[in-house]
Design an enzyme around this catalytic site. Structure first.
Site, PDB file in Angstrom:
ATOM      1  N   LYS A  16       0.837  -1.213   0.000  1.00  0.00           N
ATOM      2  CA  LYS A  16       0.000   0.000   0.000  1.00  0.00           C
ATOM      3  C   LYS A  16       0.873   1.266   0.000  1.00  0.00           C
ATOM      4  O   LYS A  16       0.661   2.176  -0.780  1.00  0.00           O
ATOM      5  CB  LYS A  16      -0.938   0.022   1.224  1.00  0.00           C
ATOM      6  CG  LYS A  16      -1.844  -1.193   1.337  1.00  0.00           C
ATOM      7  CD  LYS A  16      -2.768  -1.093   2.530  1.00  0.00           C
ATOM      8  CE  LYS A  16      -2.067  -1.070   3.882  1.00  0.00           C
ATOM      9  NZ  LYS A  16      -1.312  -2.304   4.220  1.00  0.00           N
ATOM     10  N   ARG A  91      -9.847   1.401   8.669  1.00  0.00           N
ATOM     11  CA  ARG A  91      -9.311   0.080   8.942  1.00  0.00           C
ATOM     12  C   ARG A  91     -10.341  -0.879   9.501  1.00  0.00           C
ATOM     13  O   ARG A  91     -10.077  -2.062   9.662  1.00  0.00           O
ATOM     14  CB  ARG A  91      -8.192   0.226   9.957  1.00  0.00           C
ATOM     15  CG  ARG A  91      -6.906  -0.275   9.382  1.00  0.00           C
ATOM     16  CD  ARG A  91      -5.803   0.123  10.272  1.00  0.00           C
ATOM     17  NE  ARG A  91      -4.665  -0.680  10.072  1.00  0.00           N
ATOM     18  CZ  ARG A  91      -3.603  -0.294   9.381  1.00  0.00           C
ATOM     19  NH1 ARG A  91      -3.588   0.846   8.752  1.00  0.00           N
ATOM     20  NH2 ARG A  91      -2.560  -1.071   9.318  1.00  0.00           N
ATOM     21  N   ARG A 130      11.871  -5.933   4.658  1.00  0.00           N
ATOM     22  CA  ARG A 130      11.659  -4.493   4.406  1.00  0.00           C
ATOM     23  C   ARG A 130      12.717  -3.674   5.143  1.00  0.00           C
ATOM     24  O   ARG A 130      13.060  -3.960   6.286  1.00  0.00           O
ATOM     25  CB  ARG A 130      10.262  -4.081   4.861  1.00  0.00           C
ATOM     26  CG  ARG A 130      10.056  -2.571   4.780  1.00  0.00           C
ATOM     27  CD  ARG A 130       8.614  -2.161   4.842  1.00  0.00           C
ATOM     28  NE  ARG A 130       7.935  -2.561   6.057  1.00  0.00           N
ATOM     29  CZ  ARG A 130       6.634  -2.397   6.265  1.00  0.00           C
ATOM     30  NH1 ARG A 130       5.885  -1.869   5.312  1.00  0.00           N
ATOM     31  NH2 ARG A 130       6.072  -2.785   7.393  1.00  0.00           N
ATOM     32  N   ARG A 163      11.640  -1.444  10.634  1.00  0.00           N
ATOM     33  CA  ARG A 163      10.539  -0.875  11.416  1.00  0.00           C
ATOM     34  C   ARG A 163      10.331  -1.676  12.696  1.00  0.00           C
ATOM     35  O   ARG A 163      10.430  -2.902  12.684  1.00  0.00           O
ATOM     36  CB  ARG A 163       9.254  -0.902  10.576  1.00  0.00           C
ATOM     37  CG  ARG A 163       8.742   0.486  10.264  1.00  0.00           C
ATOM     38  CD  ARG A 163       7.658   0.477   9.229  1.00  0.00           C
ATOM     39  NE  ARG A 163       6.418  -0.143   9.673  1.00  0.00           N
ATOM     40  CZ  ARG A 163       5.298  -0.118   8.965  1.00  0.00           C
ATOM     41  NH1 ARG A 163       5.269   0.481   7.797  1.00  0.00           N
ATOM     42  NH2 ARG A 163       4.201  -0.695   9.418  1.00  0.00           N
ATOM     43  N   ARG A 174      -0.275  -8.342  13.698  1.00  0.00           N
ATOM     44  CA  ARG A 174      -0.863  -7.402  12.726  1.00  0.00           C
ATOM     45  C   ARG A 174      -1.743  -8.137  11.725  1.00  0.00           C
ATOM     46  O   ARG A 174      -2.795  -7.644  11.326  1.00  0.00           O
ATOM     47  CB  ARG A 174       0.250  -6.635  12.007  1.00  0.00           C
ATOM     48  CG  ARG A 174       0.854  -5.548  12.894  1.00  0.00           C
ATOM     49  CD  ARG A 174       2.220  -5.109  12.408  1.00  0.00           C
ATOM     50  NE  ARG A 174       2.200  -4.503  11.104  1.00  0.00           N
ATOM     51  CZ  ARG A 174       3.251  -4.452  10.291  1.00  0.00           C
ATOM     52  NH1 ARG A 174       4.402  -4.974  10.665  1.00  0.00           N
ATOM     53  NH2 ARG A 174       3.158  -3.876   9.120  1.00  0.00           N
TER      54      ARG A 174
HETATM   55  P1  AP5 Z   1       4.901  -1.646   1.782  1.00  0.00           P
HETATM   56  O1  AP5 Z   1       4.576  -0.822   0.582  1.00  0.00           O
HETATM   57  O2  AP5 Z   1       5.699  -1.023   2.844  1.00  0.00           O
HETATM   58  O3  AP5 Z   1       3.564  -2.338   2.353  1.00  0.00           O
HETATM   59  P2  AP5 Z   1       2.339  -1.734   3.153  1.00  0.00           P
HETATM   60  O4  AP5 Z   1       1.105  -2.386   2.629  1.00  0.00           O
HETATM   61  O5  AP5 Z   1       2.376  -0.248   3.155  1.00  0.00           O
HETATM   62  O6  AP5 Z   1       2.682  -2.329   4.568  1.00  0.00           O
HETATM   63  P3  AP5 Z   1       2.575  -1.701   6.022  1.00  0.00           P
HETATM   64  O7  AP5 Z   1       3.321  -2.690   6.887  1.00  0.00           O
HETATM   65  O8  AP5 Z   1       3.023  -0.290   6.073  1.00  0.00           O
HETATM   66  O9  AP5 Z   1       1.046  -1.790   6.250  1.00  0.00           O
HETATM   67  P4  AP5 Z   1       0.294  -1.782   7.587  1.00  0.00           P
HETATM   68  O10 AP5 Z   1      -1.098  -1.573   7.151  1.00  0.00           O
HETATM   69  O11 AP5 Z   1       0.559  -2.958   8.454  1.00  0.00           O
HETATM   70  O12 AP5 Z   1       1.008  -0.591   8.368  1.00  0.00           O
HETATM   71  P5  AP5 Z   1       0.663   0.938   8.607  1.00  0.00           P
HETATM   72  O13 AP5 Z   1       1.918   1.684   8.433  1.00  0.00           O
HETATM   73  O14 AP5 Z   1      -0.539   1.362   7.879  1.00  0.00           O
HETATM   74  O15 AP5 Z   1       5.640  -2.977   1.247  1.00  0.00           O
HETATM   75  C1  AP5 Z   1       6.107  -3.964   2.153  1.00  0.00           C
HETATM   76  C2  AP5 Z   1       7.420  -4.563   1.611  1.00  0.00           C
HETATM   77  O16 AP5 Z   1       7.143  -5.255   0.396  1.00  0.00           O
HETATM   78  C3  AP5 Z   1       8.496  -3.509   1.262  1.00  0.00           C
HETATM   79  O17 AP5 Z   1       9.759  -4.016   1.538  1.00  0.00           O
HETATM   80  C4  AP5 Z   1       8.310  -3.294  -0.253  1.00  0.00           C
HETATM   81  O18 AP5 Z   1       9.514  -2.884  -0.885  1.00  0.00           O
HETATM   82  C5  AP5 Z   1       7.875  -4.682  -0.714  1.00  0.00           C
HETATM   83  N1  AP5 Z   1       6.956  -4.664  -1.850  1.00  0.00           N
HETATM   84  C6  AP5 Z   1       5.980  -3.748  -2.116  1.00  0.00           C
HETATM   85  N2  AP5 Z   1       5.329  -4.086  -3.247  1.00  0.00           N
HETATM   86  C7  AP5 Z   1       5.908  -5.251  -3.691  1.00  0.00           C
HETATM   87  C8  AP5 Z   1       5.672  -6.094  -4.822  1.00  0.00           C
HETATM   88  N3  AP5 Z   1       4.698  -5.830  -5.723  1.00  0.00           N
HETATM   89  N4  AP5 Z   1       6.448  -7.207  -4.938  1.00  0.00           N
HETATM   90  C9  AP5 Z   1       7.427  -7.496  -4.030  1.00  0.00           C
HETATM   91  N5  AP5 Z   1       7.703  -6.716  -2.963  1.00  0.00           N
HETATM   92  C10 AP5 Z   1       6.936  -5.611  -2.795  1.00  0.00           C
HETATM   93  O19 AP5 Z   1       0.271   0.894  10.158  1.00  0.00           O
HETATM   94  C11 AP5 Z   1       1.219   0.606  11.162  1.00  0.00           C
HETATM   95  C12 AP5 Z   1       0.522   0.636  12.521  1.00  0.00           C
HETATM   96  O20 AP5 Z   1      -0.017   1.955  12.774  1.00  0.00           O
HETATM   97  C13 AP5 Z   1      -0.688  -0.308  12.684  1.00  0.00           C
HETATM   98  O21 AP5 Z   1      -0.297  -1.605  13.063  1.00  0.00           O
HETATM   99  C14 AP5 Z   1      -1.488   0.419  13.780  1.00  0.00           C
HETATM  100  O22 AP5 Z   1      -0.928   0.196  15.050  1.00  0.00           O
HETATM  101  C15 AP5 Z   1      -1.287   1.887  13.420  1.00  0.00           C
HETATM  102  N6  AP5 Z   1      -2.333   2.400  12.521  1.00  0.00           N
HETATM  103  C16 AP5 Z   1      -2.170   2.795  11.237  1.00  0.00           C
HETATM  104  N7  AP5 Z   1      -3.343   3.200  10.722  1.00  0.00           N
HETATM  105  C17 AP5 Z   1      -4.262   3.063  11.710  1.00  0.00           C
HETATM  106  C18 AP5 Z   1      -5.664   3.301  11.772  1.00  0.00           C
HETATM  107  N8  AP5 Z   1      -6.358   3.761  10.723  1.00  0.00           N
HETATM  108  N9  AP5 Z   1      -6.296   3.050  12.949  1.00  0.00           N
HETATM  109  C19 AP5 Z   1      -5.621   2.582  14.035  1.00  0.00           C
HETATM  110  N10 AP5 Z   1      -4.296   2.322  14.023  1.00  0.00           N
HETATM  111  C20 AP5 Z   1      -3.619   2.562  12.864  1.00  0.00           C
END
Ligand code: AP5
Length: 215
Positions: A16, A91, A130, A163, A174
């Site tokens: 994402k 979410r 990552r 991270r 998660r």
């Molecule tokens: P990446 O693009 O980083 O993936 P992502 O989907 O963004 O993963 P996140 O881990 O950031 O998602 P998340 O939803 O768990 O975390 P968030 O930051 O929102 O890609 C991942 C890896 O794969 C990278 O190494 C990349 O290079 C590789 N890759 C990408 N595309 C690829 C492809 N096509 N092929 C191969 N490799 C690829 O949230 C973190 C925390 O914040 C949550 O756990 C929660 O505690 C809090 N939080 C965030 N939003 C909320 C909310 N709305 N409400 C409450 N708590 C929240």
């Protein structure tokens, strides 16, 4: 001009963040990534950041009222812009109801939800490999998108970091939270016919191309 609203949804590590940054640039959309905004607060040790960190480190969702305040301020600041791309919000069903209320206040509505589909088996490899640049926040993957020199950022030349929530037990949590809280929202969007499902297990360029052709 009425801003267009898009939501990127999918499991942790679906890509994402990788896609959201590129697409927001290409389409001149305001990017609202709750994960990035929360991590900024953690880094600056704000009151919100200190509270949020205790949830994020365990892989749990941060309380909605804290996240919602942040979102509303961001929408208000950018009203009138071409479009908004939400990454990581809403979410769950409750956050979606809240977003609809907020958008209504600004006479806006969600145009489309893009769901990046990646199976649990692929997630583990994505997240354990990552790396992030602590300065420019660029995201790397040590196998699929490695830095040019060792573990240094190509642009900033500083050491990449892992991270805090990319530890194996936190990744597991998660994923559990995703299936329990976010999957029902995906099912809801599917029933309402506003979701486009994209196979996220292809190259980032291929995934980007399909998203672009759908927005
Ligand atoms: P990446 O693009 O980083 O993936 P992502 O989907 O963004 O993963 P996140 O881990 O950031 O998602 P998340 O939803 O768990 O975390 P968030 O930051 O929102 O890609 C991942 C890896 O794969 C990278 O190494 C990349 O290079 C590789 N890759 C990408 N595309 C690829 C492809 N096509 N092929 C191969 N490799 C690829 O949230 C973190 C925390 O914040 C949550 O756990 C929660 O505690 C809090 N939080 C965030 N939003 C909320 C909310 N709305 N409400 C409450 N708590 C929240």
């Amino acid at each position: 001009m009425k801003s267009r609203i898009f939501i990127l949804i999918g499991p942790p590590g679906a890509g994402k963040g990788t896609q959201a940054k590129n697409i927001a640039n290409l389409k001149d959309f305001v990017l609202i990534s709750t994960g990035d905004l929360l991590r900024e607060n953690v880094e600056k040790k704000t009151e919100l950041g200190i509270t949020a960190k205790s949830y994020m480190d365990k892989g749990e969702l941060v309380p909605t009222e804290l996240v919602a305040r942040m979102i509303k301020a961001n929408i208000k600041q950018n009203i009138g812009r071409n479009g908004f791309l939400f990454d990581g919000f809403p979410r769950d069903l409750a956050q979606n109801a809240l977003l609809s209320e907020m958008l209504k206040e600004f006479n806006l509505d969600v145009d489309k939800v893009i769901y990046i589909d990646v199976k649990d088996e692929a997630i583990h490899e994505r997240l354990t490999n990552r790396r992030i640049c602590p300065k420019c926040k660029k995201v790397y993957h040590m196998k699929y998108n490695p830095p040019k020199h060792g573990e240094l950022c190509d642009d900033c030349n500083v050491s990449l970091i892992i991270r805090d929530d990319d530890k194996i037990d936190v990744i597991k949590k998660r994923l559990e939270v995703y299936h329990k809280s976010t999957q029902p929202l995906v099912d809801y969007f599917e029933k309402s016919g506003r979701i486009t499902k994209i196979n996220g297990e292809r190259t980032p360029k291929e995934v980007e191309g399909e998203i672009i052709s759908n927005i």
